[in-house]
Design a protein around this motif. Structure first.
Motif, PDB file in Angstrom:
ATOM      1  N   LEU A 112       0.830  -1.204   0.000  1.00 20.62           N
ATOM      2  CA  LEU A 112       0.000   0.000   0.000  1.00 20.62           C
ATOM      3  C   LEU A 112       0.864   1.255   0.000  1.00 20.62           C
ATOM      4  O   LEU A 112       0.559   2.239  -0.689  1.00 20.62           O
ATOM      5  CB  LEU A 112      -0.927  -0.002   1.220  1.00 20.62           C
ATOM      6  N   GLN A 113       1.946   1.203   0.740  1.00 21.66           N
ATOM      7  CA  GLN A 113       2.862   2.338   0.785  1.00 21.66           C
ATOM      8  C   GLN A 113       3.496   2.600  -0.579  1.00 21.66           C
ATOM      9  O   GLN A 113       3.651   3.754  -1.004  1.00 21.66           O
ATOM     10  CB  GLN A 113       3.943   2.061   1.838  1.00 21.66           C
ATOM     11  N   LYS A 114       3.821   1.537  -1.301  1.00 20.18           N
ATOM     12  CA  LYS A 114       4.499   1.698  -2.591  1.00 20.18           C
ATOM     13  C   LYS A 114       3.554   2.112  -3.725  1.00 20.18           C
ATOM     14  O   LYS A 114       3.990   2.767  -4.676  1.00 20.18           O
ATOM     15  CB  LYS A 114       5.240   0.407  -2.945  1.00 20.18           C
ATOM     16  N   ILE A 115       2.282   1.734  -3.621  1.00 20.41           N
ATOM     17  CA  ILE A 115       1.357   2.159  -4.686  1.00 20.41           C
ATOM     18  C   ILE A 115       0.801   3.552  -4.436  1.00 20.41           C
ATOM     19  O   ILE A 115       0.193   4.153  -5.336  1.00 20.41           O
ATOM     20  CB  ILE A 115       0.172   1.175  -4.857  1.00 20.41           C
ATOM     21  N   TYR A 116       1.004   4.082  -3.227  1.00 20.91           N
ATOM     22  CA  TYR A 116       0.484   5.410  -2.898  1.00 20.91           C
ATOM     23  C   TYR A 116       0.933   6.433  -3.942  1.00 20.91           C
ATOM     24  O   TYR A 116       2.115   6.511  -4.273  1.00 20.91           O
ATOM     25  CB  TYR A 116       0.960   5.830  -1.505  1.00 20.91           C
ATOM     26  N   SER A 117      -0.024   7.157  -4.464  1.00 25.85           N
ATOM     27  CA  SER A 117       0.140   8.217  -5.475  1.00 25.85           C
ATOM     28  C   SER A 117       0.317   7.682  -6.889  1.00 25.85           C
ATOM     29  O   SER A 117       0.363   8.456  -7.848  1.00 25.85           O
ATOM     30  CB  SER A 117       1.289   9.175  -5.135  1.00 25.85           C
ATOM     31  N   LYS A 118       0.404   6.346  -7.037  1.00 22.58           N
ATOM     32  CA  LYS A 118       0.577   5.746  -8.370  1.00 22.58           C
ATOM     33  C   LYS A 118      -0.677   5.019  -8.843  1.00 22.58           C
ATOM     34  O   LYS A 118      -0.988   5.008 -10.034  1.00 22.58           O
ATOM     35  CB  LYS A 118       1.752   4.768  -8.351  1.00 22.58           C
ATOM     36  N   TYR A 119      -1.394   4.382  -7.920  1.00 24.48           N
ATOM     37  CA  TYR A 119      -2.594   3.601  -8.240  1.00 24.48           C
ATOM     38  C   TYR A 119      -3.644   3.811  -7.162  1.00 24.48           C
ATOM     39  O   TYR A 119      -3.340   4.300  -6.071  1.00 24.48           O
ATOM     40  CB  TYR A 119      -2.271   2.102  -8.295  1.00 24.48           C
TER      41      TYR A 119
END
Length: 417
Positions: A112-119
């Protein structure tokens, strides 16, 4: 409710902070704002204040319409203040994963942290174990949501109450088996699950006793050791903990949203004010994490109000529930900004309940980086006035929306980096 409209012109593409100068209110209030008739979400007015921050917008040159539902009839707007700035300040910073989580829960939070602002993750609440909303969405879009919401409303003893309506009885019966379906969704289909709990009052009342108006259950009394209210409150907590232990033993992470919308006070767990809500939250947290070792729970704070704030080491994600007018697919940017301010920009945030689904193009254009959306069940899916079939098709086939079909590949991509 009275609506006021203000028009303004932007000459340069920049970031802007918006403020309202207004007459003071004698109590905390909140209301909805629309830009060019699109729903931009919720703003709040602290008691006695005359200068209130609305939120940040990234605007292109052009003419804009600002509409606001006045929180009170005697409320007067003196001016709309727009301040230019060079960069966005509505981004999450310094996010830390809470310790003592299971490996799978940490893994989900890392994703969730890594997809934040991307998906953004496609979510759908299903009030019954059968969940006809899933089949309906798949029929029109060819895809399923990656995140499915379940309710634990039928799992405690006091669900049979006086003067039950057919709707309540059907809801309770249909909800049974949700734990098994949640396991199937996670284990067999590889999806993500979130759980809420419409907690029927432990000592009963009339019809749907999670509503304050339908029960005289007193949370203040329930927090006193040895009272009948306390005994039944603890009984219910233990029952739900046992059910959640089944998921823990299967190593299934849960996006856990307890005591939702407490600040609205329409549920009994919020009826006695913020301090009693906080005590109940803490009691629930201690029993679940210390006694039952439910380290698979990713806790969601869902009472977005400055007086109802929970200590930041007791939750992982902040959520807001916002229902735009039917068919309005605006980006809810001010609701997003509100959550960030309430968490000091240190927590991931999600649209934990909604009616119309915000248009993904607008979400990313206005940088409203919610982790997921979650339409409520029933008419919010089946009635095209809320979400049309064409809108569902656009959303579920959008390149930045995570559905069940691309969840596995994206999880592998982001977590192998």
């Amino acid at each position: 409710m009275k609506i006021i409209e203000i028009e303004f012109i932007i000459e340069k593409q920049k970031y802007y902070d918006l403020y309202l100068n207004h007459t003071p209110l004698n109590q905390f209030s909140k209301t909805h704002v629309f830009i060019n008739n699109l729903a931009f979400g919720e703003i709040q007015f602290p008691q006695g204040e005359t200068h209130s921050y609305i939120g940040e917008l990234k605007l292109k040159p052009g003419k804009y319409s600002f509409k606001i539902n006045l929180p009170q009839e005697d409320f007067k707007i003196i001016s709309l203040e727009i301040k230019e700035k060079d960069y966005s300040t509505t981004k999450i910073t310094n996010y830390k994963i809470r310790p003592n989580l299971s490996d799978n829960a940490k893994r989900l939070l890392e994703f969730l942290q890594k997809i934040y602002s991307k998906y953004i993750i496609a979510g759908q609440h299903t009030n019954t174990a059968l969940g006809p909303e899933i089949a309906y969405i798949e029929y029109f879009t060819g895809k399923k949501p990656a995140l499915r919401g379940f309710d634990l409303l039928s799992y405690t003893p006091a669900v049979r109450t006086q003067d039950m309506t057919p709707h309540a009885l059907i809801e309770i019966e249909g909800n049974k088996g949700s734990i098994e379906k949640a396991i199937e969704w996670a284990k067999d289909l590889g999806g993500i699950i979130t759980l809420c709990w419409h907690w029927y009052a432990p000592l009963g009342g009339k019809d749907k006793t999670f509503y304050t108006v339908n029960t005289d259950f007193n949370l203040e009394e329930a927090l006193l050791n040895g009272t009948e209210e306390n005994k039944t409150l603890l009984r219910d907590i233990e029952i739900i903990a046992e059910k959640l232990s089944i998921l823990r033993d299967l190593d299934i992470p849960i996006l856990w949203r307890p005591l939702h919308e407490a600040d609205g006070k329409w549920f009994w767990w919020g009826a006695k004010g913020p301090e009693n809500y906080k005590k109940l939250y803490m009691l629930l947290y201690e029993i679940f994490t210390e006694k039952y070792r439910l380290n698979n729970l990713i806790w969601i704070w869902n009472a977005p109000h400055p007086e109802w704030k929970i200590e930041k080491d007791l939750y992982d994600i902040a959520g807001i529930d916002h229902y735009a007018p039917p068919g309005n697919y605006g980006p809810m940017k001010f609701s997003y900004d509100l959550l960030l301010r309430l968490t000091d920009n240190e927590k991931l945030v999600a649209l934990t309940e909604n009616g119309p689904i915000p248009d993904p193009d607008l979400l990313f254009e206005y940088e409203a980086y919610f982790l997921w959306f979650m339409p409520w069940f029933g008419d919010f899916v089946f009635n095209e006035n809320f979400n049309s079939k064409e809108h569902f098709k656009k959303v579920y086939n959008h390149e930045k929306v995570i559905t069940l079909e691309n969840l596995k590949n994206l999880t592998h991509l982001f977590l192998s980096c």
